[in-house]
Design a protein around this motif. Structure first.
Motif, PDB file in Angstrom:
ATOM      1  N   ASP A 129      82.460 204.861 193.138  1.00  0.00           N
ATOM      2  CA  ASP A 129      81.297 204.038 193.466  1.00  0.00           C
ATOM      3  C   ASP A 129      80.018 204.860 193.382  1.00  0.00           C
ATOM      4  O   ASP A 129      78.990 204.379 192.899  1.00  0.00           O
ATOM      5  N   ALA A 130      80.085 206.100 193.821  1.00  0.00           N
ATOM      6  CA  ALA A 130      78.899 206.969 193.776  1.00  0.00           C
ATOM      7  C   ALA A 130      78.472 207.225 192.332  1.00  0.00           C
ATOM      8  O   ALA A 130      77.271 207.249 192.030  1.00  0.00           O
ATOM      9  N   GLN A 131      79.417 207.401 191.433  1.00  0.00           N
ATOM     10  CA  GLN A 131      79.081 207.622 190.032  1.00  0.00           C
ATOM     11  C   GLN A 131      78.471 206.372 189.403  1.00  0.00           C
ATOM     12  O   GLN A 131      77.509 206.460 188.637  1.00  0.00           O
ATOM     13  N   VAL A 132      79.028 205.213 189.726  1.00  0.00           N
ATOM     14  CA  VAL A 132      78.470 203.956 189.216  1.00  0.00           C
ATOM     15  C   VAL A 132      77.042 203.782 189.712  1.00  0.00           C
ATOM     16  O   VAL A 132      76.144 203.418 188.944  1.00  0.00           O
ATOM     17  N   GLU A 133      76.808 204.060 190.983  1.00  0.00           N
ATOM     18  CA  GLU A 133      75.453 203.955 191.530  1.00  0.00           C
ATOM     19  C   GLU A 133      74.516 204.946 190.844  1.00  0.00           C
ATOM     20  O   GLU A 133      73.354 204.613 190.562  1.00  0.00           O
ATOM     21  N   HIS A 134      74.993 206.135 190.564  1.00  0.00           N
ATOM     22  CA  HIS A 134      74.181 207.146 189.882  1.00  0.00           C
ATOM     23  C   HIS A 134      73.775 206.656 188.489  1.00  0.00           C
ATOM     24  O   HIS A 134      72.611 206.759 188.097  1.00  0.00           O
ATOM     25  N   VAL A 135      74.719 206.121 187.736  1.00  0.00           N
ATOM     26  CA  VAL A 135      74.429 205.587 186.405  1.00  0.00           C
ATOM     27  C   VAL A 135      73.408 204.459 186.513  1.00  0.00           C
ATOM     28  O   VAL A 135      72.418 204.416 185.770  1.00  0.00           O
ATOM     29  N   ALA A 136      73.633 203.537 187.446  1.00  0.00           N
ATOM     30  CA  ALA A 136      72.716 202.410 187.614  1.00  0.00           C
ATOM     31  C   ALA A 136      71.322 202.892 187.999  1.00  0.00           C
ATOM     32  O   ALA A 136      70.317 202.387 187.484  1.00  0.00           O
ATOM     33  N   ASP A 137      71.235 203.869 188.871  1.00  0.00           N
ATOM     34  CA  ASP A 137      69.930 204.412 189.267  1.00  0.00           C
ATOM     35  C   ASP A 137      69.201 205.025 188.078  1.00  0.00           C
ATOM     36  O   ASP A 137      67.987 204.840 187.912  1.00  0.00           O
ATOM     37  N   VAL A 174      69.610 204.289 184.865  1.00  0.00           N
ATOM     38  CA  VAL A 174      69.199 203.223 183.946  1.00  0.00           C
ATOM     39  C   VAL A 174      67.958 202.516 184.481  1.00  0.00           C
ATOM     40  O   VAL A 174      67.009 202.278 183.737  1.00  0.00           O
ATOM     41  N   CYS A 175      67.946 202.224 185.769  1.00  0.00           N
ATOM     42  CA  CYS A 175      66.773 201.580 186.378  1.00  0.00           C
ATOM     43  C   CYS A 175      65.536 202.478 186.297  1.00  0.00           C
ATOM     44  O   CYS A 175      64.442 202.008 185.965  1.00  0.00           O
ATOM     45  N   ALA A 176      65.693 203.752 186.557  1.00  0.00           N
ATOM     46  CA  ALA A 176      64.577 204.685 186.483  1.00  0.00           C
ATOM     47  C   ALA A 176      64.028 204.756 185.068  1.00  0.00           C
ATOM     48  O   ALA A 176      62.807 204.758 184.845  1.00  0.00           O
ATOM     49  N   PHE A 177      64.911 204.781 184.099  1.00  0.00           N
ATOM     50  CA  PHE A 177      64.472 204.812 182.699  1.00  0.00           C
ATOM     51  C   PHE A 177      63.730 203.527 182.352  1.00  0.00           C
ATOM     52  O   PHE A 177      62.639 203.565 181.757  1.00  0.00           O
ATOM     53  N   ALA A 178      64.290 202.400 182.723  1.00  0.00           N
ATOM     54  CA  ALA A 178      63.665 201.107 182.408  1.00  0.00           C
ATOM     55  C   ALA A 178      62.311 200.975 183.093  1.00  0.00           C
ATOM     56  O   ALA A 178      61.346 200.497 182.480  1.00  0.00           O
ATOM     57  N   ASN A 179      62.203 201.394 184.323  1.00  0.00           N
ATOM     58  CA  ASN A 179      60.929 201.295 185.040  1.00  0.00           C
ATOM     59  C   ASN A 179      59.884 202.225 184.447  1.00  0.00           C
ATOM     60  O   ASN A 179      58.687 201.939 184.502  1.00  0.00           O
ATOM     61  N   GLY A 180      60.296 203.334 183.891  1.00  0.00           N
ATOM     62  CA  GLY A 180      59.362 204.294 183.300  1.00  0.00           C
ATOM     63  C   GLY A 180      58.924 203.922 181.901  1.00  0.00           C
ATOM     64  O   GLY A 180      58.010 204.544 181.354  1.00  0.00           O
ATOM     65  N   HIS A 181      59.546 202.918 181.306  1.00  0.00           N
ATOM     66  CA  HIS A 181      59.216 202.531 179.924  1.00  0.00           C
ATOM     67  C   HIS A 181      58.728 201.095 179.830  1.00  0.00           C
ATOM     68  O   HIS A 181      58.987 200.405 178.862  1.00  0.00           O
ATOM     69  N   ARG A 182      58.016 200.660 180.829  1.00  0.00           N
ATOM     70  CA  ARG A 182      57.472 199.287 180.788  1.00  0.00           C
ATOM     71  C   ARG A 182      56.059 199.309 180.334  1.00  0.00           C
ATOM     72  O   ARG A 182      55.322 200.176 180.448  1.00  0.00           O
TER      73      ARG A 182
END
Length: 66
Positions: A48-56, A58-66
């Motif tokens: 679960d921690a690894q899945v959360e890390h991946v999701a975090d 991806v979200c950080a990348f998406a938020n930085g490229h808007r």
């Protein structure tokens, strides 16, 4: 955790698609997609921690490229 590109070439360049892709033909959208394709580590062995890390990430990348 790492990511890996599984199809670094556009699909028309793969042997399986040779009958449908004439030699010398250009496939600009397929070439663009091959440059942008990314496979994320998502499978049943991730914690679960690894899945959360991946999701975090991806979200950080998406938020930085808007």
């Amino acid at each position: 955790m790492a990511t890996h590109v599984y199809y670094p070439q556009p699909l028309p360049a793969h042997r399986a698609f040779a009958p449908y892709a004439p030699p010398g033909a250009r496939w600009p959208r397929a070439e663009q997609a091959a440059r942008r394709h990314l496979a994320l580590p998502v499978h049943h062995l991730l914690t679960d921690a690894q899945v959360e890390h991946v999701a975090d990430l991806v979200c950080a990348f998406a938020n930085g490229h808007r």
